[in-house]
Design an enzyme around this catalytic site. Structure first.
Site, mmCIF file in Angstrom:
data_model
loop_
_atom_site.group_PDB
_atom_site.id
_atom_site.type_symbol
_atom_site.label_atom_id
_atom_site.label_comp_id
_atom_site.label_asym_id
_atom_site.label_seq_id
_atom_site.Cartn_x
_atom_site.Cartn_y
_atom_site.Cartn_z
ATOM 1 N N TYR A 146 54.270 23.836 19.812
ATOM 2 C CA TYR A 146 54.704 25.221 20.043
ATOM 3 C C TYR A 146 53.527 26.192 20.009
ATOM 4 C CZ TYR A 146 59.471 23.506 19.188
ATOM 5 O OH TYR A 146 60.656 22.826 19.249
ATOM 6 N N LYS A 197 55.639 9.905 16.886
ATOM 7 C CA LYS A 197 55.739 9.006 18.047
ATOM 8 C C LYS A 197 54.362 8.371 18.237
ATOM 9 C CE LYS A 197 58.523 8.736 21.122
ATOM 10 N NZ LYS A 197 59.401 7.587 21.449
ATOM 11 N N ASP A 230 62.444 8.894 17.894
ATOM 12 C CA ASP A 230 63.681 8.578 18.624
ATOM 13 C C ASP A 230 64.586 7.687 17.775
ATOM 14 O OD1 ASP A 230 61.642 6.715 18.900
ATOM 15 O OD2 ASP A 230 62.174 6.116 20.935
ATOM 16 N N ASP A 254 62.158 20.368 14.426
ATOM 17 C CA ASP A 254 63.105 21.331 14.975
ATOM 18 C C ASP A 254 64.391 20.613 15.389
ATOM 19 O OD1 ASP A 254 64.164 23.583 16.071
ATOM 20 O OD2 ASP A 254 62.717 23.787 17.707
ATOM 21 N N ASP A 258 68.110 20.266 12.988
ATOM 22 C CA ASP A 258 69.374 20.783 13.526
ATOM 23 C C ASP A 258 70.423 19.678 13.575
ATOM 24 O OD1 ASP A 258 68.514 23.347 13.835
ATOM 25 O OD2 ASP A 258 69.251 23.529 15.899
#
Ligand code: NAD
Length: 374
Positions: A146, A197, A230, A254, A258
């Site tokens: 970000y 990852k 994942d 993020d 959630d």
């Protein structure tokens, strides 16, 4: 008997929308604690978000940031009043929270996802999958994709476009957030799962290497595991109770936080904390806020769920003020009130007692008195 060293300086920023309504219930808790426990607060209130725009023409003033620096901790309500949707991005109410995070150097976002026994049926997952759920997600919140450069949208020679964002993490950025996760794990079930990852991203490879090093050098007593992001998303739905503390970067944090928050049923219940570096005086900048926004659709109706805000205050008591006993007392009062059948509209189900914001506050305060036997 009140002891001087148990006095804390806190800044409360109710914000706009339902922020002031839910913060009001924390103010009542503070009064109760001052009257009934050996603890006192020096509380300062100020305006942020839509409330500050209306009064001062800006979403947050420099002097509010200065007050935040001088406080032991900040309690934030919410911002996002849509009546300011016409102003530029740099003047929107939401700038207040971004500015505070940036100016205070708040890099570790803590999002607990804990299920209350009484609300096991409110989750979209089966009760047997989520019963006993108690996860803490630690998300790096000021770095990663970000914020990395280069970024932007470029026009290519053939007239088509290229969108660019860059994931960057340095050793020190990973080390500091890993330390937060390991330290938290020691106070919980002593397990950290680091998520990245590393199979396809160099930044993930470095993340894994640095977390492994910090573990070996500083926290060998904590159990560390690694998981690809994942797989982690899948495991959070398949068997979420396997996790204690999860630590991950900004982007994956993020998404995963959630996802984890929805395991518990409602936005209105969930607290969060964002922590900065420990300073030379041993204190650490910290901001506590519910994960929900300003909920303009229900603002002013007196029906918002104050529990996320109240549990954010409990996190403040635990992590910034080191008052574990009061934190547990508040969490226990919330749990009992839910077990007694009190529900705000967002978590209402058949056979329960539907109450508004203030009545939920009343119920929690009278339960506190019962539990503390005052
Ligand atoms: P939201 O969290 O405000 O609301 C989403 C839904 O959940 C709404 O239906 C709302 O009524 C409900 N809800 C939220 N909190 C509740 C509570 N305590 N009790 C009962 N119901 C509750 O998210 P949104 O609608 O996407 O955003 C509204 C505004 O809030 C936007 O301007 C957004 O930018 C802002 N926002 C601010 C913060 C913050 O202050 N940190 C966080 C998220 C969103």
């Amino acid at each position: 008997m009140r002891n001087k060293k148990d006095s804390f300086k806190i800044l409360i920023l109710p914000g706009d929308g339902i922020g002031p309504e839910v913060v009001q219930q924390v103010t009542r808790l503070i009064e109760w604690l001052e009257q009934n426990r050996p603890i006192s607060f020096h509380v300062t209130y100020d305006l942020v978000g839509g409330a500050s725009l209306a009064e001062h023409g800006v979403p947050i003033r420099d002097e509010v940031i200065k007050k935040a620096w001088e406080s032991d901790a900040v309690l934030f309500g919410s911002v996002g009043d849509p009546c300011w949707a016409h102003v530029g991005f740099d003047k929107r109410p939401e700038v207040a929270i971004l500015a505070l995070r940036h100016e205070l150097g708040l890099f570790a976002n803590l999002r607990p996802a804990k299920i209350f026994d009484a609300l096991t049926d409110a989750s979209t997952l089966k009760p047997e999958v989520i019963r006993g759920l108690d996860i803490m997600i630690v998300r790096e919140s000021v770095g990663g994709i970000y914020f990395g450069d280069p970024r932007g949208i470029e026009v290519l020679p053939d007239g088509s476009k290229k969108g660019i964002n860059t994931e960057i993490y340095t050793t020190s950025e990973i080390e500091r957030v890993a330390r937060v996760a390991f330290t938290l794990a020691r106070k919980r079930c002593n397990r950290v799962c680091s998520v990245e990852k590393s199979n396809v991203m160099e930044s993930g490879l470095l993340w894994k290497e640095v977390v492994t090093n910090i573990h070996q050098q500083e926290f060998p007593d904590v159990t560390l595991s690694h998981m690809l992001a994942d797989n982690c998303a899948m495991q959070l739905v398949r068997n979420p109770c396997q996790f204690d503390v999860l630590v991950t970067g900004n982007l994956f944090g993020d998404l995963l936080s959630d996802l984890a928050s929805m395991l518990t049923g409602s936005l209105g219940l969930l607290p969060s904390a964002t922590l900065g570096e420990t300073r030379s005086d041993g204190k650490c900048a910290a901001l506590y806020e519910p994960i929900h926004g300003s909920a303009p659709d229900i603002a002013g109706k007196g029906i918002a769920n104050p529990i996320g805000q109240i549990l954010s205050f409990a996190m403040m008591l635990r992590y910034s003020l080191h008052r574990e006993e009061e934190a547990l007392l508040i969490e226990s009062a919330v749990s009992h009130v839910l077990a007694d059948g009190f529900r705000t509209a967002d978590i209402m189900s058949e056979g329960m007692k539907c109450v508004g914001t203030a009545a939920m506050g009343d119920a929690i305060i009278s339960k506190l008195a019962q539990l503390a036997k005052v």
